[in-house]
Structures are given as C-alpha cells and as structure tokens.
Motif scaffolding. Structure first.
Motif, PDB file in Angstrom:
ATOM      1  N   HIS A 104     -14.644  27.521 -15.671  1.00  0.00           N
ATOM      2  CA  HIS A 104     -15.676  26.806 -16.413  1.00  0.00           C
ATOM      3  C   HIS A 104     -15.550  25.333 -16.068  1.00  0.00           C
ATOM      4  O   HIS A 104     -14.495  24.765 -16.227  1.00  0.00           O
ATOM      5  N   GLY A 105     -16.601  24.724 -15.604  1.00  0.00           N
ATOM      6  CA  GLY A 105     -16.556  23.306 -15.271  1.00  0.00           C
ATOM      7  C   GLY A 105     -16.111  23.062 -13.844  1.00  0.00           C
ATOM      8  O   GLY A 105     -15.622  23.952 -13.146  1.00  0.00           O
ATOM      9  N   MET A 106     -16.303  21.833 -13.397  1.00  0.00           N
ATOM     10  CA  MET A 106     -16.029  21.482 -12.010  1.00  0.00           C
ATOM     11  C   MET A 106     -14.546  21.533 -11.642  1.00  0.00           C
ATOM     12  O   MET A 106     -14.191  22.089 -10.600  1.00  0.00           O
ATOM     13  N   GLN A 107     -13.683  20.938 -12.457  1.00  0.00           N
ATOM     14  CA  GLN A 107     -12.257  20.938 -12.126  1.00  0.00           C
ATOM     15  C   GLN A 107     -11.708  22.360 -12.066  1.00  0.00           C
ATOM     16  O   GLN A 107     -10.922  22.699 -11.187  1.00  0.00           O
ATOM     17  N   GLU A 108     -12.128  23.182 -13.013  1.00  0.00           N
ATOM     18  CA  GLU A 108     -11.675  24.564 -13.044  1.00  0.00           C
ATOM     19  C   GLU A 108     -12.163  25.325 -11.826  1.00  0.00           C
ATOM     20  O   GLU A 108     -11.431  26.116 -11.229  1.00  0.00           O
ATOM     21  N   GLN A 109     -13.411  25.073 -11.418  1.00  0.00           N
ATOM     22  CA  GLN A 109     -13.947  25.769 -10.248  1.00  0.00           C
ATOM     23  C   GLN A 109     -13.258  25.316  -8.960  1.00  0.00           C
ATOM     24  O   GLN A 109     -13.031  26.126  -8.067  1.00  0.00           O
ATOM     25  N   CYS A 110     -12.913  24.041  -8.872  1.00  0.00           N
ATOM     26  CA  CYS A 110     -12.166  23.558  -7.694  1.00  0.00           C
ATOM     27  C   CYS A 110     -10.783  24.209  -7.635  1.00  0.00           C
ATOM     28  O   CYS A 110     -10.341  24.644  -6.559  1.00  0.00           O
ATOM     29  N   LEU A 111     -10.123  24.303  -8.773  1.00  0.00           N
ATOM     30  CA  LEU A 111      -8.810  24.950  -8.821  1.00  0.00           C
ATOM     31  C   LEU A 111      -8.942  26.434  -8.477  1.00  0.00           C
ATOM     32  O   LEU A 111      -8.139  26.975  -7.712  1.00  0.00           O
ATOM     33  N   ALA A 112      -9.971  27.085  -9.007  1.00  0.00           N
ATOM     34  CA  ALA A 112     -10.189  28.505  -8.717  1.00  0.00           C
ATOM     35  C   ALA A 112     -10.468  28.718  -7.233  1.00  0.00           C
ATOM     36  O   ALA A 112      -9.968  29.674  -6.629  1.00  0.00           O
ATOM     37  N   TRP A 113     -11.250  27.837  -6.622  1.00  0.00           N
ATOM     38  CA  TRP A 113     -11.540  27.965  -5.201  1.00  0.00           C
ATOM     39  C   TRP A 113     -10.260  27.831  -4.378  1.00  0.00           C
ATOM     40  O   TRP A 113     -10.035  28.590  -3.441  1.00  0.00           O
ATOM     41  N   LEU A 114      -9.428  26.868  -4.742  1.00  0.00           N
ATOM     42  CA  LEU A 114      -8.173  26.658  -4.026  1.00  0.00           C
ATOM     43  C   LEU A 114      -7.259  27.880  -4.158  1.00  0.00           C
ATOM     44  O   LEU A 114      -6.650  28.328  -3.178  1.00  0.00           O
ATOM     45  N   LEU A 115      -7.183  28.435  -5.369  1.00  0.00           N
ATOM     46  CA  LEU A 115      -6.374  29.642  -5.574  1.00  0.00           C
ATOM     47  C   LEU A 115      -6.961  30.821  -4.812  1.00  0.00           C
ATOM     48  O   LEU A 115      -6.229  31.647  -4.264  1.00  0.00           O
ATOM     49  N   ASN A 116      -8.293  30.900  -4.756  1.00  0.00           N
ATOM     50  CA  ASN A 116      -8.954  31.957  -3.989  1.00  0.00           C
ATOM     51  C   ASN A 116      -8.640  31.825  -2.502  1.00  0.00           C
ATOM     52  O   ASN A 116      -8.398  32.809  -1.816  1.00  0.00           O
ATOM     53  N   PHE A 117      -8.635  30.603  -2.014  1.00  0.00           N
ATOM     54  CA  PHE A 117      -8.374  30.348  -0.599  1.00  0.00           C
ATOM     55  C   PHE A 117      -6.987  30.833  -0.192  1.00  0.00           C
ATOM     56  O   PHE A 117      -6.808  31.436   0.857  1.00  0.00           O
ATOM     57  N   PHE A 118      -5.985  30.598  -1.041  1.00  0.00           N
ATOM     58  CA  PHE A 118      -4.613  30.956  -0.699  1.00  0.00           C
ATOM     59  C   PHE A 118      -4.222  32.367  -1.131  1.00  0.00           C
ATOM     60  O   PHE A 118      -3.396  33.004  -0.485  1.00  0.00           O
ATOM     61  N   PHE A 119      -4.784  32.868  -2.230  1.00  0.00           N
ATOM     62  CA  PHE A 119      -4.339  34.155  -2.775  1.00  0.00           C
ATOM     63  C   PHE A 119      -5.414  35.240  -2.751  1.00  0.00           C
ATOM     64  O   PHE A 119      -5.164  36.354  -3.184  1.00  0.00           O
ATOM     65  N   ARG A 120      -6.602  34.913  -2.296  1.00  0.00           N
ATOM     66  CA  ARG A 120      -7.716  35.880  -2.185  1.00  0.00           C
ATOM     67  C   ARG A 120      -7.994  36.598  -3.513  1.00  0.00           C
ATOM     68  O   ARG A 120      -8.193  37.802  -3.556  1.00  0.00           O
ATOM     69  N   VAL A 121      -8.028  35.828  -4.586  1.00  0.00           N
ATOM     70  CA  VAL A 121      -8.384  36.351  -5.899  1.00  0.00           C
ATOM     71  C   VAL A 121      -9.872  36.083  -6.101  1.00  0.00           C
ATOM     72  O   VAL A 121     -10.314  34.949  -5.925  1.00  0.00           O
ATOM     73  N   PRO A 122     -10.665  37.090  -6.461  1.00  0.00           N
ATOM     74  CA  PRO A 122     -12.095  36.841  -6.686  1.00  0.00           C
ATOM     75  C   PRO A 122     -12.310  35.829  -7.808  1.00  0.00           C
ATOM     76  O   PRO A 122     -11.561  35.761  -8.766  1.00  0.00           O
ATOM     77  N   VAL A 123     -13.390  35.035  -7.661  1.00  0.00           N
ATOM     78  CA  VAL A 123     -13.683  33.951  -8.606  1.00  0.00           C
ATOM     79  C   VAL A 123     -15.063  34.162  -9.213  1.00  0.00           C
ATOM     80  O   VAL A 123     -16.008  34.527  -8.519  1.00  0.00           O
ATOM     81  N   VAL A 124     -15.161  33.906 -10.515  1.00  0.00           N
ATOM     82  CA  VAL A 124     -16.446  33.874 -11.213  1.00  0.00           C
ATOM     83  C   VAL A 124     -16.587  32.480 -11.795  1.00  0.00           C
ATOM     84  O   VAL A 124     -15.702  32.009 -12.506  1.00  0.00           O
ATOM     85  N   GLY A 125     -17.668  31.805 -11.472  1.00  0.00           N
ATOM     86  CA  GLY A 125     -17.925  30.482 -12.018  1.00  0.00           C
ATOM     87  C   GLY A 125     -18.955  30.548 -13.127  1.00  0.00           C
ATOM     88  O   GLY A 125     -20.003  31.162 -12.959  1.00  0.00           O
ATOM     89  N   HIS A 126     -18.639  29.972 -14.257  1.00  0.00           N
ATOM     90  CA  HIS A 126     -19.542  29.948 -15.393  1.00  0.00           C
ATOM     91  C   HIS A 126     -20.189  28.580 -15.455  1.00  0.00           C
ATOM     92  O   HIS A 126     -19.536  27.589 -15.780  1.00  0.00           O
ATOM     93  N   VAL A 127     -21.448  28.508 -15.095  1.00  0.00           N
ATOM     94  CA  VAL A 127     -22.150  27.228 -15.060  1.00  0.00           C
ATOM     95  C   VAL A 127     -23.405  27.299 -15.907  1.00  0.00           C
ATOM     96  O   VAL A 127     -23.988  28.345 -16.060  1.00  0.00           O
ATOM     97  N   HIS A 128     -23.781  26.150 -16.436  1.00  0.00           N
ATOM     98  CA  HIS A 128     -25.055  26.078 -17.154  1.00  0.00           C
ATOM     99  C   HIS A 128     -25.622  24.697 -17.056  1.00  0.00           C
ATOM    100  O   HIS A 128     -25.112  23.831 -16.442  1.00  0.00           O
TER     101      HIS A 128
END
Length: 128
Positions: A104-128
């Motif tokens: 949720h939010g930009m910082q969280e999505q950047c962290l999730a993307w980085l974790l996805n890049f290294f650990f290949r964990v699927p990401v869901v972004g909640h935006v509004h």
C-alpha cells in the motif's frame, strides 16, 4: 512442527509504512483476508526505534526498526528503506518466503518490487 505466527513462510505479507494514529491503510481488506482463512502477517517499517517488535493479535504484526538510520541525517529515509529491505531479506532467507506481498503506498510498493526482484515473490499493489 508448525511455524511461528510471525514467520512469513507461506503467508500473505502486508507491507505498511509505520504506525498511524488513525485506521491503517487497508485494515478492512486485511481483516477480510483473515475472515476468508488466509494467513496474513503485517510488517510495519519506517521507525528508528520500536518498543514492541512483535504483536500477537488477530492480525499478527511485526515492526521493523532501523536504529542505525539516525546516523544518516538527510538520508534517513533511504537508510530506513534499505535497512528494512536487508532485515526482510534475512528473515526470508532464514524462515522462508511468503506466498504474496501486498503493498500500500509508494514506499511499500518500491520495497515489494525490490523483494520481488531478489526473491521472486508475487506482488499485489493496492492503489487508489
């Protein structure tokens, strides 16, 4: 042996930038996931010091503190972000990867993307 409720292995990991004084973002959505039987772990980050690193409640929460961030002055947000990433990376390596990252939010999505890049964990972004 059943893993701890604070282990991210095979759970949905909800990333949240520091505690808020009012209702946290997506609290309702997280409660709906729990009612559906999905195992959820909330990770709150963004503070230099935490008094309660783990909270066992209906929504298990892990709070990640980065005390070394206070030495970086104007780069404090970057130090907190990178410190959180490295702490989560160590947790993933020791205890296992989550099933899904919910950001949720930009910082969280950047962290999730980085974790996805290294650990290949699927990401869901909640935006509004």
């Amino acid at each position: 042996m059943r893993p701890s409720i604070f282990s991210p292995r095979h759970k949905c990991l909800v990333l949240r930038l520091h505690r808020l004084r009012h209702l946290p973002p997506a609290l309702y959505a997280t409660e709906l996931l729990i009612k559906r039987g999905v195992e959820v772990l909330v990770v709150e980050f963004g503070n230099l010091k935490e008094t309660e690193p783990q909270i066992a409640s209906p929504i298990p929460t892990v709070r990640i503190a980065v005390p070394s961030g206070r030495f970086f002055f104007s780069l404090k947000p970057v130090a907190i972000f990178m410190g959180t990433f490295f702490k989560l990376a160590l947790i993933f390596l020791k205890e296992g990867r989550p099933k899904l990252l919910i950001a949720h939010g930009m910082q969280e999505q950047c962290l999730a993307w980085l974790l996805n890049f290294f650990f290949r964990v699927p990401v869901v972004g909640h935006v509004h």
